[in-house]
Write a protein that holds these residues in place. Structure first.
Motif, PDB file in Angstrom:
ATOM      1  N   GLU A 244       7.289 -13.088  14.670  1.00 10.30           N
ATOM      2  CA  GLU A 244       7.079 -11.659  14.412  1.00 10.30           C
ATOM      3  C   GLU A 244       6.614 -11.472  12.970  1.00 10.30           C
ATOM      4  O   GLU A 244       7.362 -11.735  12.028  1.00 10.30           O
ATOM      5  CB  GLU A 244       8.374 -10.886  14.647  1.00 10.30           C
ATOM      6  N   LEU A 245       5.376 -11.050  12.803  1.00 11.33           N
ATOM      7  CA  LEU A 245       4.824 -10.857  11.472  1.00 11.33           C
ATOM      8  C   LEU A 245       5.348  -9.571  10.859  1.00 11.33           C
ATOM      9  O   LEU A 245       5.396  -8.534  11.527  1.00 11.33           O
ATOM     10  CB  LEU A 245       3.296 -10.835  11.536  1.00 11.33           C
ATOM     11  N   ARG A 246       5.708  -9.627   9.601  1.00  9.51           N
ATOM     12  CA  ARG A 246       6.273  -8.471   8.905  1.00  9.51           C
ATOM     13  C   ARG A 246       5.135  -7.655   8.287  1.00  9.51           C
ATOM     14  O   ARG A 246       4.940  -7.611   7.079  1.00  9.51           O
ATOM     15  CB  ARG A 246       7.258  -8.946   7.840  1.00  9.51           C
ATOM     16  N   ARG A 247       4.379  -7.015   9.185  1.00  5.82           N
ATOM     17  CA  ARG A 247       3.170  -6.309   8.760  1.00  5.82           C
ATOM     18  C   ARG A 247       3.478  -5.165   7.807  1.00  5.82           C
ATOM     19  O   ARG A 247       2.730  -4.938   6.834  1.00  5.82           O
ATOM     20  CB  ARG A 247       2.444  -5.766   9.993  1.00  5.82           C
ATOM     21  N   ALA A 248       4.531  -4.409   8.064  1.00  5.28           N
ATOM     22  CA  ALA A 248       4.848  -3.266   7.199  1.00  5.28           C
ATOM     23  C   ALA A 248       5.150  -3.738   5.782  1.00  5.28           C
ATOM     24  O   ALA A 248       4.655  -3.159   4.801  1.00  5.28           O
ATOM     25  CB  ALA A 248       6.032  -2.488   7.773  1.00  5.28           C
ATOM     26  N   SER A 249       5.939  -4.799   5.663  1.00  5.55           N
ATOM     27  CA  SER A 249       6.246  -5.339   4.338  1.00  5.55           C
ATOM     28  C   SER A 249       4.984  -5.865   3.671  1.00  5.55           C
ATOM     29  O   SER A 249       4.752  -5.636   2.473  1.00  5.55           O
ATOM     30  CB  SER A 249       7.266  -6.474   4.462  1.00  5.55           C
ATOM     31  N   GLU A 250       4.158  -6.555   4.448  1.00  2.00           N
ATOM     32  CA  GLU A 250       2.918  -7.101   3.915  1.00  2.00           C
ATOM     33  C   GLU A 250       2.019  -6.006   3.360  1.00  2.00           C
ATOM     34  O   GLU A 250       1.505  -6.107   2.225  1.00  2.00           O
ATOM     35  CB  GLU A 250       2.198  -7.875   5.022  1.00  2.00           C
ATOM     36  N   GLU A 251       1.825  -4.956   4.123  1.00  2.00           N
ATOM     37  CA  GLU A 251       0.933  -3.872   3.700  1.00  2.00           C
ATOM     38  C   GLU A 251       1.439  -3.187   2.434  1.00  2.00           C
ATOM     39  O   GLU A 251       0.665  -2.905   1.515  1.00  2.00           O
ATOM     40  CB  GLU A 251       0.778  -2.868   4.840  1.00  2.00           C
ATOM     41  N   ARG A 252       2.748  -2.915   2.385  1.00  3.98           N
ATOM     42  CA  ARG A 252       3.294  -2.207   1.228  1.00  3.98           C
ATOM     43  C   ARG A 252       3.256  -3.084  -0.028  1.00  3.98           C
ATOM     44  O   ARG A 252       2.959  -2.603  -1.127  1.00  3.98           O
ATOM     45  CB  ARG A 252       4.731  -1.771   1.511  1.00  3.98           C
ATOM     46  N   VAL A 253       3.548  -4.372   0.132  1.00  9.40           N
ATOM     47  CA  VAL A 253       3.550  -5.267  -1.024  1.00  9.40           C
ATOM     48  C   VAL A 253       2.129  -5.460  -1.546  1.00  9.40           C
ATOM     49  O   VAL A 253       1.904  -5.437  -2.768  1.00  9.40           O
ATOM     50  CB  VAL A 253       4.191  -6.619  -0.658  1.00  9.40           C
ATOM     51  N   ILE A 254       1.168  -5.618  -0.656  1.00  9.60           N
ATOM     52  CA  ILE A 254      -0.211  -5.775  -1.100  1.00  9.60           C
ATOM     53  C   ILE A 254      -0.722  -4.494  -1.752  1.00  9.60           C
ATOM     54  O   ILE A 254      -1.456  -4.539  -2.754  1.00  9.60           O
ATOM     55  CB  ILE A 254      -1.111  -6.181   0.077  1.00  9.60           C
TER      56      ILE A 254
END
Length: 261
Positions: A244-254
């Motif tokens: 399960e990719l942590r897309r929400a975390s990825e988007e916010r961190v980037i």
């Protein structure tokens, strides 16, 4: 090779000493000894198998190590989570020797198939034939759950001017994430960064080199961008649908990275 002769002479002396020891079941050598990969920069990885448990008893472990040669210094491997390991430095000749003390039952729980140097009654060979070596692979979900938090944490350190901390974070992610995944991509055992220069492709090493940085804010930012880029590439090539990719975390961190870089 002269150094290989030195290794063999040291091992032969140890085998001679242990042959008459009734507590000892056998001695094996792992690491570079397997497949004849020894070179002048190698160390020796011994697995000493005994009838009763010695691993974890530093006094008994030191007693054996002191018999093997001119022991300069030694310490146990708690920092690696392995109190059964004794890490030794010998002199005349100067050698790094790791000695892992295990019982016959524990010998079957291994990450590689070692070379048998002493096998009383063929018991070590019997264990090798009845069990299978297994090198632990990193848990992809474990990495994904943590990666973007590590990136954000490193950005905070850069923002505060704690560049040494940030450089340590870069090294940690190379060692725990990028190195193992690169090895897996190339069909190797995921031994972190060990032998990555010779076991992975030149273009991959060039990409990994770009994650290095000096004590400079912009260099650290660029290296961190490269860590993200490589992780995304490796993740896409290796991970399956079960991760399960942590897309929400990825988007916010980037987004945060873009706002401060």
């Amino acid at each position: 090779m002269e150094k290989q002769t030195t290794f063999q002479q040291f091992a032969d002396r140890v085998v001679d000493l242990l042959s008459a020891d009734d507590v000892v079941v056998g001695l094996a050598a792992g690491g570079s000894w397997i497949g004849g990969q020894l070179d002048e920069y190698s160390d020796i990885d011994f697995v000493l198998v005994t009838r009763e448990a010695i691993g974890g008893n530093k006094e008994m472990m030191m007693g054996y190590a002191e018999r093997f040669g001119h022991l300069l210094n030694a310490f146990t491997g708690e920092h690696l989570g392995e109190p059964r390991l004794l890490i030794c430095l010998y002199d005349a000749p100067l050698l790094h020797v790791d000695i892992k003390f295990v019982t016959l039952e524990e010998f079957g729980q291994r990450v590689e198939d070692p070379v048998l140097l002493l096998d009383k009654g063929g018991r070590l060979q019997e264990v090798l034939e009845q069990t299978t070596a297994h090198f632990p692979h990193p848990a992809y979900q474990w990495i994904e759950d943590r990666f973007w938090i590590w990136i954000h944490y490193t950005l905070l350190k850069v923002g505060r001017g704690e560049y040494f901390e940030a450089l340590e974070s870069l090294g940690y992610m190379r060692n725990v994430v990028l190195g193992p995944l690169m090895h897996i991509k190339n069909g190797n055992e995921p031994r972190r960064l060990r032998r990555v220069e010779t076991l992975c492709r030149a273009e991959e090493i060039a990409g990994l080199q770009a994650t290095l940085a000096g004590y400079d804010r912009e260099e650290i930012y660029a290296a961190l961008r490269q860590v993200v880029k490589l992780y995304r590439q490796l993740r896409e090539e290796i991970y399956g649908a079960e991760v399960e990719l942590r897309r929400a975390s990825e988007e916010r961190v980037i987004a945060y990275f873009d706002s401060i870089d």
